[in-house]
Motif scaffolding. Structure first.
Motif, PDB file in Angstrom:
ATOM      1  N   ILE A  67     -16.737  -6.911 -33.130  1.00 23.40           N
ATOM      2  CA  ILE A  67     -15.727  -6.570 -32.128  1.00 23.40           C
ATOM      3  C   ILE A  67     -16.271  -6.901 -30.743  1.00 23.40           C
ATOM      4  O   ILE A  67     -17.333  -6.432 -30.349  1.00 23.40           O
ATOM      5  N   ASP A  68     -15.535  -7.725 -30.003  1.00 28.87           N
ATOM      6  CA  ASP A  68     -15.949  -8.151 -28.669  1.00 28.87           C
ATOM      7  C   ASP A  68     -15.322  -7.313 -27.564  1.00 28.87           C
ATOM      8  O   ASP A  68     -15.923  -7.100 -26.515  1.00 28.87           O
ATOM      9  N   VAL A  69     -14.072  -6.885 -27.789  1.00 28.89           N
ATOM     10  CA  VAL A  69     -13.310  -6.172 -26.765  1.00 28.89           C
ATOM     11  C   VAL A  69     -12.753  -4.885 -27.370  1.00 28.89           C
ATOM     12  O   VAL A  69     -12.152  -4.915 -28.448  1.00 28.89           O
ATOM     13  N   VAL A  70     -12.952  -3.780 -26.680  1.00 30.60           N
ATOM     14  CA  VAL A  70     -12.442  -2.490 -27.119  1.00 30.60           C
ATOM     15  C   VAL A  70     -11.272  -2.082 -26.237  1.00 30.60           C
ATOM     16  O   VAL A  70     -11.382  -2.066 -25.004  1.00 30.60           O
ATOM     17  N   HIS A  71     -10.139  -1.762 -26.869  1.00 32.86           N
ATOM     18  CA  HIS A  71      -8.961  -1.244 -26.173  1.00 32.86           C
ATOM     19  C   HIS A  71      -8.944   0.266 -26.362  1.00 32.86           C
ATOM     20  O   HIS A  71      -8.914   0.758 -27.503  1.00 32.86           O
ATOM     21  N   ILE A  72      -8.925   1.008 -25.259  1.00 32.62           N
ATOM     22  CA  ILE A  72      -9.005   2.470 -25.312  1.00 32.62           C
ATOM     23  C   ILE A  72      -7.630   3.063 -25.018  1.00 32.62           C
ATOM     24  O   ILE A  72      -7.108   2.941 -23.906  1.00 32.62           O
ATOM     25  N   THR A  73      -7.029   3.693 -26.034  1.00 27.50           N
ATOM     26  CA  THR A  73      -5.719   4.340 -25.884  1.00 27.50           C
ATOM     27  C   THR A  73      -5.781   5.792 -26.343  1.00 27.50           C
ATOM     28  O   THR A  73      -4.767   6.382 -26.712  1.00 27.50           O
ATOM     29  N   SER A  74      -6.954   6.362 -26.332  1.00 33.12           N
ATOM     30  CA  SER A  74      -7.162   7.756 -26.717  1.00 33.12           C
ATOM     31  C   SER A  74      -6.675   8.678 -25.599  1.00 33.12           C
ATOM     32  O   SER A  74      -6.372   8.220 -24.495  1.00 33.12           O
ATOM     33  N   PRO A  75      -6.589  10.002 -25.845  1.00 34.46           N
ATOM     34  CA  PRO A  75      -6.212  10.931 -24.782  1.00 34.46           C
ATOM     35  C   PRO A  75      -7.134  10.818 -23.559  1.00 34.46           C
ATOM     36  O   PRO A  75      -8.299  10.427 -23.670  1.00 34.46           O
ATOM     37  N   ASN A  76      -6.598  11.187 -22.400  1.00 35.94           N
ATOM     38  CA  ASN A  76      -7.272  10.949 -21.122  1.00 35.94           C
ATOM     39  C   ASN A  76      -8.703  11.463 -21.063  1.00 35.94           C
ATOM     40  O   ASN A  76      -9.588  10.812 -20.495  1.00 35.94           O
ATOM     41  N   HIS A  77      -8.947  12.646 -21.632  1.00 40.51           N
ATOM     42  CA  HIS A  77     -10.264  13.253 -21.484  1.00 40.51           C
ATOM     43  C   HIS A  77     -11.350  12.483 -22.227  1.00 40.51           C
ATOM     44  O   HIS A  77     -12.551  12.727 -21.998  1.00 40.51           O
ATOM     45  N   LEU A  78     -10.961  11.534 -23.077  1.00 41.55           N
ATOM     46  CA  LEU A  78     -11.935  10.746 -23.835  1.00 41.55           C
ATOM     47  C   LEU A  78     -12.189   9.367 -23.225  1.00 41.55           C
ATOM     48  O   LEU A  78     -13.102   8.659 -23.664  1.00 41.55           O
TER      49      LEU A  78
END
Length: 388
Positions: A67-78
């Motif tokens: 994996i080269d790129v991580v997309h973060i769509t978790s809740p804000n505090h994470l």
């Protein structure tokens, strides 16, 4: 852009994670893995999205070297922890807003990205409506003239009722501001992008109209609360704002006012702006995103319907279909990721990115904190007063 040598992993299985997956696939970018809170629930969502690799936590995904790129769509505090871990693992990051829970955290992420030489982006997708790109061209090209007034609103109704619930209502998960951070941040970023003017100072008034809500004892996804008919609830006091109006001083002489609300009946997702200049005015409504109003003093007003043949070169880049073929919410994600992955493929990271970066996410949080301070202290607050 079609196809990419860079491969993605997406963290988050709620409302917005699948939107990222869909947009990436439309660009020909391979989504290798999905990570979420718990292997069983994540596996079910992965089957639905046809993603092969499943990780029961974001931390597990960081060890996947493919994996080269991580997309973060978790809740804000994470967001802060996930973005930091991804960059320490050597991965480029695209993060949903807010970038972090406070400016100390966001400043750390900006610094870490620079130290590691990693591409970073914040998901201010509203910039990528074709007509907002064209609006920027009109302002930057001088057709509007010197910008005088920037006004508008962002209104929704998905939290109108006491029975409406979402994790964003919990300050521990979503942050101390809600409507401002969730949708106001989009409006401020968009108007700053179009006009080229940053927010300098703010005077804010906020209100919580639904002070107690019925919180379901089982998880509820974003925008689905109104479909809950049978659930057990607990009474939950609410400490984040349903509404805010903010007077804004932008760089130069421009003045503005923004209203945000998540309790406006009938407004499903209405982002609206009007920019009044010395020569002309422009206005746009996100619920009718393929129309741009252009106002004049000395000739009839115009309504420009989205048509690449009639728009600026910059706007045509983010319009995939000819006139008469509408483009909307999902297309903005495609436009943003096309810009990010195109930048990655180019490989020259010293050039200024043409997409919102962690620096923009950090500035957004500084404005949010200025609004928070202003609302609490009932005074004008300069953005320079808050945050690192």
């Amino acid at each position: 852009m079609t196809g990419s040598s860079f491969r993605a992993g997406v963290i988050g299985t709620g409302f917005i994670g699948p939107v990222h997956v869909e947009a990436l696939r439309r660009l020909g970018i391979e989504v290798l893995a999905l990570a979420g809170n718990g292997a069983e629930r994540t596996a079910a969502k992965a089957r639905q999205l046809r993603v092969e690799r499943v990780y029961g936590s974001a931390e597990e995904m960081m060890n996947d070297r493919e994996i080269d790129v991580v997309h973060i769509t978790s809740p804000n505090h994470l967001h802060h922890a996930h973005a930091r871990a991804a960059m320490l693992a050597g991965k480029h990051v695209i993060c949903e807003k807010p970038l972090a829970m406070n400016t100390q955290q966001s400043a750390e992420l900006v610094e870490l990205a620079a130290e590691r030489g990693l591409v970073n982006a914040v998901n201010f997708n509203l910039r990528y409506y074709p007509l907002s790109q064209h609006a920027r061209s009109l302002v930057q090209g001088g057709e509007v003239g010197d910008v005088h007034i920037i006004q508008g609103s962002y209104q929704q109704d998905w939290l109108l009722l006491p029975s409406d619930w979402n994790w964003r209502l919990d300050p521990e998960l979503g942050g101390k501001m809600r409507a401002v951070s969730d949708i106001g941040s989009h409006w401020i970023d968009l108007t700053s992008f179009i006009t080229g003017r940053r927010v300098v100072s703010v005077l804010a008034d906020v209100q919580t109209f639904v002070p107690v809500r019925r919180r379901p004892k089982r998880p509820v996804e974003t925008f689905t609360g109104k479909m809950q008919t049978r659930a057990e609830y607990v009474e939950q006091p609410v400490h984040t704002e349903d509404y805010a109006s903010v007077l804004i001083r932008y760089e130069g002489r421009a003045r503005g006012v923004m209203t945000v609300s998540q309790v406006s009946a009938g407004r499903k997702n209405r982002a609206f702006y009007e920019i009044d200049g010395a020569r002309a005015a422009i206005a746009w409504n996100g619920e009718s995103p393929n129309e741009l109003w252009i106002g004049h003093r000395d000739k009839p007003n115009e309504v420009l319907f989205k048509d690449p043949a009639l728009m600026s070169k910059e706007a045509r880049r983010f319009s995939s279909y000819p006139g008469g073929h509408v483009e909307g919410f999902a297309d903005t994600f495609k436009g943003l990721y096309g810009a990010v992955y195109g930048y990655l493929e180019q490989g020259e990271f010293s050039e200024t990115p043409d997409f919102p970066t962690f620096a923009d996410g950090h500035m957004s949080l500084r404005v949010d904190e200025a609004i928070w301070t202003s609302a609490r202290e009932s005074r004008w607050v300069d953005v320079s007063e808050v945050g690192p």
